[in-house]
Design an enzyme around this catalytic site. Structure first.
Site, mmCIF file in Angstrom:
data_model
loop_
_atom_site.group_PDB
_atom_site.id
_atom_site.type_symbol
_atom_site.label_atom_id
_atom_site.label_comp_id
_atom_site.label_asym_id
_atom_site.label_seq_id
_atom_site.Cartn_x
_atom_site.Cartn_y
_atom_site.Cartn_z
ATOM 1 N N LYS A 92 0.858 -1.191 0.000
ATOM 2 C CA LYS A 92 0.000 0.000 0.000
ATOM 3 C C LYS A 92 0.893 1.239 0.000
ATOM 4 O O LYS A 92 1.827 1.327 0.786
ATOM 5 C CB LYS A 92 -0.904 -0.051 1.244
ATOM 6 N N GLU A 113 -19.776 -4.150 10.357
ATOM 7 C CA GLU A 113 -20.675 -3.305 11.147
ATOM 8 C C GLU A 113 -21.783 -4.118 11.806
ATOM 9 O O GLU A 113 -22.172 -3.847 12.951
ATOM 10 C CB GLU A 113 -21.285 -2.205 10.262
ATOM 11 N N ARG A 128 -25.705 -0.725 7.254
ATOM 12 C CA ARG A 128 -25.509 -2.172 7.193
ATOM 13 C C ARG A 128 -26.153 -2.907 8.368
ATOM 14 O O ARG A 128 -26.494 -4.074 8.272
ATOM 15 C CB ARG A 128 -24.007 -2.485 7.266
HETATM 16 C C1 TPP Z 1 -19.193 -1.013 4.900
HETATM 17 C C2 TPP Z 1 -17.965 -0.138 4.915
HETATM 18 N N1 TPP Z 1 -17.337 0.081 6.087
HETATM 19 C C3 TPP Z 1 -16.234 0.857 6.110
HETATM 20 C C4 TPP Z 1 -15.748 1.412 4.973
HETATM 21 C C5 TPP Z 1 -14.554 2.351 5.017
HETATM 22 N N2 TPP Z 1 -13.411 1.811 4.281
HETATM 23 C C6 TPP Z 1 -13.108 2.204 3.049
HETATM 24 S S1 TPP Z 1 -11.794 1.426 2.420
HETATM 25 C C7 TPP Z 1 -11.572 0.561 3.843
HETATM 26 C C8 TPP Z 1 -10.420 -0.389 3.964
HETATM 27 C C9 TPP Z 1 -10.428 -1.369 2.873
HETATM 28 O O1 TPP Z 1 -9.305 -2.191 3.012
HETATM 29 P P1 TPP Z 1 -8.885 -3.115 1.817
HETATM 30 O O2 TPP Z 1 -10.086 -3.751 1.240
HETATM 31 O O3 TPP Z 1 -7.807 -3.995 2.283
HETATM 32 O O4 TPP Z 1 -8.371 -2.090 0.733
HETATM 33 P P2 TPP Z 1 -7.007 -1.262 0.670
HETATM 34 O O5 TPP Z 1 -7.413 0.174 0.821
HETATM 35 O O6 TPP Z 1 -6.116 -1.725 1.765
HETATM 36 O O7 TPP Z 1 -6.469 -1.543 -0.662
HETATM 37 C C10 TPP Z 1 -12.542 0.878 4.783
HETATM 38 C C11 TPP Z 1 -12.622 0.341 6.144
HETATM 39 C C12 TPP Z 1 -16.447 1.151 3.774
HETATM 40 N N3 TPP Z 1 -16.059 1.672 2.617
HETATM 41 N N4 TPP Z 1 -17.531 0.366 3.786
#
Ligand code: TPP
Length: 623
Positions: free
Chosen positions: A283, A368, A396
């Site tokens: 990342k 959630e 959710r």
């Molecule tokens: C239901 C929900 N909860 C929280 C989020 C906030 N959120 C956006 S991206 C993310 C992390 C995603 O991690 P990953 O899938 O590993 O992607 P990366 O950014 O590390 O590539 C979160 C918690 C969201 N988009 N949707």
């Protein structure tokens, strides 16, 4: 913009490039991402991490014929850039500009819209079934992060997907060990364990070759090993969990090696069962400070390219910080107080509480629904859980709030952050529905503070309250206005800020300041005298106050940063209609529409929730 990138008008153009040129293009794309996001802000580190992966996907699959589905969609910038949108990309996240997430209206390459996490596998399965029913022929390729794989819906889809033959379903697991913060949980540990194992197909083929060399019994052993689901297989198959679910596991693959990615994707295409390709990425790749602090640059405000410093960092506390600080204070007085976050310890401010009480803070991953029922379990056992979740993600957990918390009347505190319009993340992230989906649940109490001090007192109040209670507050700077209005909270009671006689404005939380500004405009320009009330309690409404207002005012106007349908205004309207035929209630809030992205000032104007627009509305109501 680099010379090779200038030539890329569509994914087909990638096919004219050598591996070396693709490497140069990756660098050019990274430079372009940094340049644009340093101006517009956005999801920097996630996108820097998927440049080679995106190129390899577009080189191996024929988008839009093959269906690429980006989970969350915050990492789809490179996909947007190479699918004919590289100039337009300069407007990303700006009002009326390009969305920061996949949008079907933007391009035929954005085939499914996302914003909330963990949906890509279910959607992909829908595409697979549709393709089978309509006898078409294409690959379906969801790209999901290790963080998003912690969401329950992703597990539900995995459970459903693994048994479909000839599915042409290729799940790409983008594993960078990070959610927004470091990823958590058993699945994350499992991925950790297999992350460093050499590419599985190589291992397996090598072992098979070695076994076959054993005279006479070799072939037999290979057959046996293939069949036996035993501890031997555990040793040979790092992705056992996925294999048991019915997927062919391939990986782990170096997500920054385009050639390796292409080879594995081509291999995956030849398999006649669902495949999961495990890709390791970094990342923030290629930008030192983003690699070093991927959480800070997950979603960043505009920044200085040289130093990585945020351009206009406010020193004022946000409501999220006030939440963290207040919980920390309350946590010292009450050892039953515990905090729960669904993968957002930093964003919600819960990390401040976590530093003092790590053993009383639980990051459950992007889950959630689980967070809420987990809180219900804790509350049933005498603890006081605070579930801190953004309004739009709490959507959710509607059934868990209703069925697991409110039905049992459990003392769970919901700290609903980002309630109201949130700005550049747009439609999927605005928190404009929570009043409506909590308002009708029995046993629920719902509050909104007018300023930071009221959030503090509401939290203290909630900790001493013994039933479900939710506090909604907006994104950004915590107001310090109206500090002189600080009467102790009393259940279901509103607060009067200005006494007048022509019209009563009852405002909810973020709208209180606007109501005071509107009252001043009405006085100044129309000589209209307003009463201004801070609702404090959205549910229950302050019936006593309303009955007094009915007697003394001909108009009541409610103002809230929530959709009108099912909102605070409708509660007041319903109550007044049976009590008075003389007093007219008008409701101001957000109309029945999804609201695009842009900065908050622009969006308030768009939704007619800025003081000027509200003033004009009230003026016309009075006429
Ligand atoms: C239901 C929900 N909860 C929280 C989020 C906030 N959120 C956006 S991206 C993310 C992390 C995603 O991690 P990953 O899938 O590993 O992607 P990366 O950014 O590390 O590539 C979160 C918690 C969201 N988009 N949707």
């Amino acid at each position: 913009m680099g010379n090779i990138l200038k030539r890329i008008k569509a994914p087909e153009d990638l096919k004219t490039l050598s591996i070396e040129e693709l490497g140069i293009l990756s660098k050019e794309i990274r430079r372009y991402l940094v340049q644009v996001l340093s101006e517009n802000g956005g999801h920097l580190s996630s996108n820097l991490g998927v440049v080679e992966l995106t190129l390899a996907l577009h080189l191996t699959f024929q988008s839009p014929h093959d269906k690429l589905i980006w989970d969350v969609g915050h990492q789809s910038y490179c996909h947007k850039i190479i699918t004919g949108r590289k100039e337009w990309f300069k407007t990303i996240r700006q009002y009326q500009g390009m969305s920061g997430y996949p949008k079907r209206c933007e391009s035929e390459h954005d085939i499914f819209e996302t914003g909330h996490s963990s949906t890509s596998l279910s959607a992909a399965l829908g595409f697979v079934k549709a393709r089978q029913l309509s006898k078409e022929d294409y690959y379906v390729v969801p790209v999901i992060g290790d963080g998003s794989l912690t969401g329950g819906i992703a597990f539900e889809a995995l459970n459903n997907a693994g048994r479909i033959n000839n599915s042409q379903l290729i799940v790409v697991l983008n594993d960078n060990q990070m959610s927004i913060s470091p990823n958590v949980g058993g699945l994350c540990k499992y991925l950790d364990a297999i992350r460093t194992v050499p590419l599985y197909t190589e291992v397996k083929e090598e072992v098979e070759r070695a076994l076959k060399r054993i005279p006479r019994i070799g072939d037999e052993v290979v057959r046996t090993v293939r069949d036996v689901k035993s501890s031997i297989k555990q040793l040979l198959i790092p992705g056992m969990l996925f294999e048991e679910l019915g997927f062919k596991y391939l990986g782990p693959v170096d997500g920054h090696n385009i050639q390796e990615l292409i080879t594995v994707f081509n291999y995956a295409k030849r398999l006649h069962k669902p495949v999961l390709v495990h890709v390791n990425t970094i990342k923030g790749k290629g930008l030192k400070y983003a690699e070093h602090n991927p959480t800070k640059f997950h979603g960043t405000a505009p920044f200085h390219i040289e130093s990585g410093k945020i351009k206009s960092k406010s020193k004022e506390a946000t409501y999220s910080i006030v939440l963290g600080q207040t919980l920390k204070k309350l946590g010292r007085q009450n050892d039953k107080l515990v905090g729960i976050t669904a993968a957002m310890p930093e964003g919600t401010g819960l990390s401040i509480f976590q530093k003092s009480f790590p053993e009383r803070t639980f990051d459950v991953g992007i889950a959630e629904q689980h967070a809420v029922t987990f809180a219900a379990g804790l509350a049933s056992s005498g603890f006081k859980p605070v579930v801190a979740i953004y309004s739009s993600f709490l959507q959710r957990a509607y059934d868990q709030i209703l069925h697991d918390v409110c039905l049992q009347n459990l003392p769970v505190i919901f700290a609903i952050d980002r309630a109201g319009l949130v700005g550049q993340d747009g439609e999927t992230h605005h928190g404009i529905f929570d009043i409506s989906f909590l308002n009708h649940i029995p046993n629920m109490t719902l509050l909104a503070p007018k300023n930071r001090y009221e959030l503090e007192s509401m939290l203290s109040y909630a900790v001493n309250y013994s039933a479900p209670i939710a506090i909604r507050y907006p994104r950004g700077k915590a107001l310090t206005d109206f500090a002189e209005f600080n009467q102790p909270l009393s259940y279901g009671k509103s607060e009067i800020l200005i006494k007048g006689q022509d019209v009563a404005l009852i405002a909810v939380g973020s709208m209180v300041k606007k109501a005071v500004e509107v009252a001043s405009l009405l006085k100044q320009h129309e000589n209209v005298s307003c009463t201004v009330i801070n609702a404090r309690f959205i549910k229950p409404i302050d019936k006593e106050r309303i009955e007094q207002l009915i007697k003394t005012h001909q108009h009541i106007v409610t103002i809230e940063e929530n959709v009108l349908s099912g909102g605070f205004g409708h509660s007041v309207l319903n109550y007044v209609k049976d009590k008075s035929s003389k007093c007219r209630v008008s409701c101001i809030g957000i109309e029945d529409a999804f609201i695009q992205h842009g900065n908050i000032t622009q969006l308030y104007k768009l939704c007619e929730l800025d003081s000027e627009s509200i003033y004009h509305k009230v003026k016309s109501i009075l006429k």
